[in-house]
Design a protein around this motif. Structure first.
Motif, PDB file in Angstrom:
ATOM      1  N   GLN A   3     -15.823  -7.179  -7.718  1.00 43.74           N
ATOM      2  CA  GLN A   3     -16.626  -7.164  -9.405  1.00 43.74           C
ATOM      3  C   GLN A   3     -16.558  -5.772  -9.703  1.00 43.74           C
ATOM      4  O   GLN A   3     -16.238  -5.652 -10.966  1.00 43.74           O
ATOM      5  N   ARG A   4     -17.246  -4.960  -8.689  1.00 46.89           N
ATOM      6  CA  ARG A   4     -17.366  -3.715  -9.530  1.00 46.89           C
ATOM      7  C   ARG A   4     -16.353  -2.614  -9.344  1.00 46.89           C
ATOM      8  O   ARG A   4     -15.950  -1.930 -10.490  1.00 46.89           O
ATOM      9  N   GLU A   5     -15.184  -3.126  -8.680  1.00 39.85           N
ATOM     10  CA  GLU A   5     -14.232  -2.071  -8.406  1.00 39.85           C
ATOM     11  C   GLU A   5     -12.861  -2.688  -8.579  1.00 39.85           C
ATOM     12  O   GLU A   5     -11.675  -1.853  -8.548  1.00 39.85           O
ATOM     13  N   SER A  24     -16.453 -21.737  -3.148  1.00 43.87           N
ATOM     14  CA  SER A  24     -17.813 -21.987  -3.833  1.00 43.87           C
ATOM     15  C   SER A  24     -18.756 -20.991  -3.259  1.00 43.87           C
ATOM     16  O   SER A  24     -19.443 -20.378  -4.323  1.00 43.87           O
ATOM     17  N   HIS A  25     -18.738 -20.607  -2.102  1.00 38.16           N
ATOM     18  CA  HIS A  25     -19.527 -19.348  -1.542  1.00 38.16           C
ATOM     19  C   HIS A  25     -19.113 -18.012  -2.391  1.00 38.16           C
ATOM     20  O   HIS A  25     -20.157 -17.419  -2.824  1.00 38.16           O
ATOM     21  N   ILE A  26     -18.074 -17.825  -2.702  1.00 40.43           N
ATOM     22  CA  ILE A  26     -17.548 -16.718  -3.333  1.00 40.43           C
ATOM     23  C   ILE A  26     -18.105 -16.630  -5.020  1.00 40.43           C
ATOM     24  O   ILE A  26     -18.892 -15.882  -5.462  1.00 40.43           O
ATOM     25  N   TYR A  30     -20.725 -14.536  -7.246  1.00 38.97           N
ATOM     26  CA  TYR A  30     -20.134 -13.862  -8.527  1.00 38.97           C
ATOM     27  C   TYR A  30     -21.072 -14.203  -9.771  1.00 38.97           C
ATOM     28  O   TYR A  30     -21.645 -13.539 -10.752  1.00 38.97           O
ATOM     29  N   ILE A  31     -21.518 -15.786  -9.812  1.00 40.64           N
ATOM     30  CA  ILE A  31     -22.181 -16.214 -10.901  1.00 40.64           C
ATOM     31  C   ILE A  31     -23.653 -15.990 -10.745  1.00 40.64           C
ATOM     32  O   ILE A  31     -24.207 -15.963 -11.705  1.00 40.64           O
ATOM     33  N   GLY A  32     -24.125 -16.067  -9.631  1.00 41.06           N
ATOM     34  CA  GLY A  32     -25.685 -15.789  -9.351  1.00 41.06           C
ATOM     35  C   GLY A  32     -26.324 -17.159  -9.434  1.00 41.06           C
ATOM     36  O   GLY A  32     -27.575 -16.985  -9.441  1.00 41.06           O
ATOM     37  N   LYS A  33     -25.649 -18.286  -9.289  1.00 42.18           N
ATOM     38  CA  LYS A  33     -26.245 -19.708  -9.248  1.00 42.18           C
ATOM     39  C   LYS A  33     -25.415 -20.550  -8.191  1.00 42.18           C
ATOM     40  O   LYS A  33     -24.550 -20.187  -7.750  1.00 42.18           O
ATOM     41  N   PRO A  34     -26.483 -21.332  -7.613  1.00 43.48           N
ATOM     42  CA  PRO A  34     -25.896 -22.302  -6.859  1.00 43.48           C
ATOM     43  C   PRO A  34     -24.488 -23.411  -7.281  1.00 43.48           C
ATOM     44  O   PRO A  34     -24.573 -23.518  -8.469  1.00 43.48           O
ATOM     45  N   PHE A  35     -23.666 -23.628  -6.238  1.00 44.53           N
ATOM     46  CA  PHE A  35     -22.823 -24.635  -6.731  1.00 44.53           C
ATOM     47  C   PHE A  35     -23.048 -25.990  -6.673  1.00 44.53           C
ATOM     48  O   PHE A  35     -22.929 -26.717  -7.346  1.00 44.53           O
ATOM     49  N   ASN A  36     -23.781 -26.199  -5.654  1.00 39.08           N
ATOM     50  CA  ASN A  36     -24.382 -27.766  -5.178  1.00 39.08           C
ATOM     51  C   ASN A  36     -25.344 -28.117  -5.703  1.00 39.08           C
ATOM     52  O   ASN A  36     -26.259 -27.101  -5.998  1.00 39.08           O
ATOM     53  N   ASP A  50     -14.950 -19.855 -15.636  1.00 38.42           N
ATOM     54  CA  ASP A  50     -14.937 -18.278 -15.720  1.00 38.42           C
ATOM     55  C   ASP A  50     -14.851 -17.697 -14.389  1.00 38.42           C
ATOM     56  O   ASP A  50     -13.798 -16.807 -14.207  1.00 38.42           O
ATOM     57  N   GLY A  51     -15.673 -18.368 -13.256  1.00 40.92           N
ATOM     58  CA  GLY A  51     -15.434 -17.733 -12.066  1.00 40.92           C
ATOM     59  C   GLY A  51     -14.067 -17.877 -11.529  1.00 40.92           C
ATOM     60  O   GLY A  51     -13.710 -16.983 -10.642  1.00 40.92           O
ATOM     61  N   LEU A  52     -13.697 -19.105 -11.776  1.00 42.53           N
ATOM     62  CA  LEU A  52     -12.190 -19.349 -11.090  1.00 42.53           C
ATOM     63  C   LEU A  52     -11.127 -18.639 -11.784  1.00 42.53           C
ATOM     64  O   LEU A  52     -10.184 -17.954 -11.081  1.00 42.53           O
TER      65      LEU A  52
END
Length: 176
Positions: A3-5, A24-26, A30-36, A50-52
Protein backbone atom coordinates in the motif's frame (compact mmCIF):
# COMPACT_ATOMS: atom_id res chain seq x y z
CA UNK A 1 4.64 -2.28 1.75
CA UNK A 2 2.13 -2.95 -1.01
CA UNK A 3 0.00 0.00 0.00
CA UNK A 4 2.62 2.56 1.02
CA UNK A 5 5.53 1.63 -1.26
CA UNK A 6 3.74 -0.12 -4.18
CA UNK A 7 5.62 -3.40 -3.73
CA UNK A 8 4.73 -6.64 -5.50
CA UNK A 9 4.64 -9.98 -3.68
CA UNK A 10 4.90 -13.66 -4.50
CA UNK A 11 3.36 -15.61 -1.63
CA UNK A 12 3.35 -19.27 -0.68
CA UNK A 13 1.06 -19.71 2.30
CA UNK A 14 -0.88 -22.99 2.27
CA UNK A 15 -2.31 -22.29 5.72
CA UNK A 16 -4.41 -19.59 4.03
CA UNK A 17 -5.89 -21.79 1.29
CA UNK A 18 -8.21 -21.75 -0.48
CA UNK A 19 -6.80 -18.64 -2.15
CA UNK A 20 -10.11 -16.84 -1.72
CA UNK A 21 -9.48 -16.98 2.02
CA UNK A 22 -6.08 -15.34 1.54
CA UNK A 23 -7.60 -12.72 -0.77
CA UNK A 24 -10.20 -11.88 1.89
CA UNK A 25 -7.51 -11.48 4.59
CA UNK A 26 -5.46 -9.13 2.40
CA UNK A 27 -8.55 -7.14 1.38
CA UNK A 28 -9.63 -6.76 5.02
CA UNK A 29 -6.26 -5.17 5.82
CA UNK A 30 -6.38 -2.88 2.77
CA UNK A 31 -10.00 -1.76 3.18
CA UNK A 32 -10.03 -1.80 6.97
CA UNK A 33 -13.33 -3.63 7.22
CA UNK A 34 -14.22 -7.30 7.71
CA UNK A 35 -15.12 -9.42 4.71
CA UNK A 36 -17.51 -11.95 6.23
CA UNK A 37 -20.87 -11.23 7.91
CA UNK A 38 -20.81 -10.06 11.50
CA UNK A 39 -21.88 -7.34 13.92
CA UNK A 40 -19.66 -4.52 12.57
CA UNK A 41 -19.78 -2.70 9.24
CA UNK A 42 -18.62 -4.93 6.35
CA UNK A 43 -16.88 -3.96 3.13
CA UNK A 44 -19.22 -2.99 0.33
CA UNK A 45 -19.22 -4.49 -3.16
CA UNK A 46 -17.67 -1.26 -4.47
CA UNK A 47 -14.88 -1.50 -1.86
CA UNK A 48 -14.37 -5.16 -2.76
CA UNK A 49 -14.06 -4.27 -6.47
CA UNK A 50 -11.60 -1.47 -5.62
CA UNK A 51 -9.58 -3.86 -3.47
CA UNK A 52 -9.42 -6.52 -6.19
CA UNK A 53 -8.16 -3.88 -8.67
CA UNK A 54 -5.55 -2.84 -6.09
CA UNK A 55 -4.41 -6.48 -5.78
CA UNK A 56 -4.31 -7.22 -9.54
CA UNK A 57 -0.80 -7.70 -10.86
CA UNK A 58 0.69 -7.09 -7.43
CA UNK A 59 0.30 -10.50 -5.82
CA UNK A 60 1.33 -13.87 -7.18
CA UNK A 61 0.09 -16.77 -5.11
CA UNK A 62 2.46 -19.69 -5.56
CA UNK A 63 0.76 -23.06 -5.49
CA UNK A 64 3.04 -25.61 -7.15
CA UNK A 65 1.90 -29.21 -7.44
CA UNK A 66 4.98 -30.37 -5.50
CA UNK A 67 5.83 -27.45 -3.20
CA UNK A 68 9.59 -27.49 -2.77
CA UNK A 69 11.69 -24.39 -2.23
CA UNK A 70 12.93 -24.74 -5.80
CA UNK A 71 9.38 -24.94 -7.22
CA UNK A 72 8.42 -21.84 -5.22
CA UNK A 73 11.45 -19.96 -6.57
CA UNK A 74 10.45 -20.92 -10.12
CA UNK A 75 6.92 -19.56 -9.68
CA UNK A 76 8.12 -16.48 -7.79
CA UNK A 77 10.50 -15.57 -10.63
CA UNK A 78 7.47 -14.05 -12.40
CA UNK A 79 7.27 -11.30 -9.79
CA UNK A 80 9.44 -8.87 -11.77
CA UNK A 81 7.69 -9.55 -15.11
CA UNK A 82 4.58 -7.51 -14.22
CA UNK A 83 5.57 -4.17 -15.71
CA UNK A 84 8.11 -1.52 -14.70
CA UNK A 85 10.64 -2.44 -12.05
CA UNK A 86 9.38 -1.90 -8.53
CA UNK A 87 10.38 -3.33 -5.20
CA UNK A 88 9.25 -6.88 -4.70
CA UNK A 89 9.18 -9.54 -2.03
CA UNK A 90 8.67 -13.26 -1.66
CA UNK A 91 6.97 -14.76 1.39
CA UNK A 92 7.03 -18.42 2.42
CA UNK A 93 4.72 -19.09 5.36
CA UNK A 94 5.53 -21.58 6.80
CA UNK A 95 8.72 -23.37 5.81
CA UNK A 96 7.56 -26.68 7.28
CA UNK A 97 4.78 -26.93 4.64
CA UNK A 98 7.35 -27.36 1.86
CA UNK A 99 8.55 -30.73 0.60
CA UNK A 100 12.21 -31.06 1.49
CA UNK A 101 14.12 -33.49 -0.71
CA UNK A 102 17.62 -34.04 0.51
CA UNK A 103 20.30 -35.56 -1.63
CA UNK A 104 21.33 -39.07 -0.69
CA UNK A 105 24.51 -37.95 1.12
CA UNK A 106 23.08 -34.70 2.49
CA UNK A 107 22.29 -33.97 6.15
CA UNK A 108 19.39 -31.71 7.11
CA UNK A 109 21.88 -28.96 7.97
CA UNK A 110 23.56 -29.34 4.56
CA UNK A 111 20.16 -29.23 2.84
CA UNK A 112 19.05 -26.12 4.75
CA UNK A 113 22.36 -24.45 3.87
CA UNK A 114 21.89 -25.31 0.18
CA UNK A 115 18.29 -24.03 0.24
CA UNK A 116 19.28 -20.77 1.93
CA UNK A 117 22.10 -20.26 -0.60
CA UNK A 118 19.57 -20.77 -3.45
CA UNK A 119 17.18 -18.29 -1.81
CA UNK A 120 19.91 -15.67 -1.38
CA UNK A 121 21.07 -16.14 -4.98
CA UNK A 122 17.45 -15.82 -6.20
CA UNK A 123 16.88 -12.69 -4.10
CA UNK A 124 20.01 -11.03 -5.45
CA UNK A 125 19.40 -12.00 -9.10
CA UNK A 126 15.77 -10.86 -8.98
CA UNK A 127 16.26 -7.85 -6.69
CA UNK A 128 13.66 -9.03 -4.17
CA UNK A 129 13.38 -9.21 -0.42
CA UNK A 130 12.67 -12.66 0.99
CA UNK A 131 10.76 -13.60 4.14
CA UNK A 132 10.53 -17.11 5.53
CA UNK A 133 8.39 -18.08 8.48
CA UNK A 134 10.09 -21.04 10.17
CA UNK A 135 8.82 -22.44 13.43
CA UNK A 136 11.09 -23.51 16.29
CA UNK A 137 11.17 -27.00 17.68
CA UNK A 138 8.56 -27.66 20.35
CA UNK A 139 9.76 -26.47 23.77
CA UNK A 140 10.15 -28.90 26.62
CA UNK A 141 7.07 -29.18 28.79
CA UNK A 142 7.14 -26.56 31.52
CA UNK A 143 10.00 -24.60 29.89
CA UNK A 144 9.05 -21.09 28.79
CA UNK A 145 12.26 -19.54 27.52
CA UNK A 146 12.45 -17.31 24.47
CA UNK A 147 13.63 -19.35 21.48
CA UNK A 148 16.41 -18.18 19.18
CA UNK A 149 17.11 -18.84 15.51
CA UNK A 150 19.16 -21.82 16.68
CA UNK A 151 15.89 -23.37 17.87
CA UNK A 152 14.28 -23.35 14.43
CA UNK A 153 13.60 -26.90 13.35
CA UNK A 154 16.20 -28.80 11.35
CA UNK A 155 19.31 -26.64 11.40
CA UNK A 156 21.57 -24.09 13.06
CA UNK A 157 21.93 -22.60 9.57
CA UNK A 158 18.76 -20.57 10.22
CA UNK A 159 20.94 -18.50 12.54
CA UNK A 160 24.29 -18.95 10.81
CA UNK A 161 23.17 -18.01 7.29
CA UNK A 162 20.24 -15.61 7.79
CA UNK A 163 20.89 -11.99 6.86
CA UNK A 164 18.34 -10.98 9.49
CA UNK A 165 16.24 -12.98 11.88
CA UNK A 166 13.27 -12.02 13.96
CA UNK A 167 11.96 -14.21 16.74
CA UNK A 168 8.39 -13.75 17.87
CA UNK A 169 7.55 -15.38 21.18
CA UNK A 170 4.34 -15.47 23.16
CA UNK A 171 4.90 -16.37 26.76
CA UNK A 172 2.91 -19.39 27.85
CA UNK A 173 0.97 -18.22 30.87
CA UNK A 174 0.43 -21.83 32.01
CA UNK A 175 4.17 -22.70 32.14
CA UNK A 176 5.89 -22.74 35.51
Amino acid sequence: LRQRENWRFAIYSPEHWPLELHFSHILEKYIGKPFNPGPTERMTEAELDDGLKWMKGRFIFCKPERPSIFAILKEASEIQSYGPAVKAGVVIDPWNELEHKRRRDETETDYIGRAIRAIKRFAKQNDVAFWIVAHPTKPQKGVNTMPSLYDVSDSANWSNKADYGLVYHRADKTAN
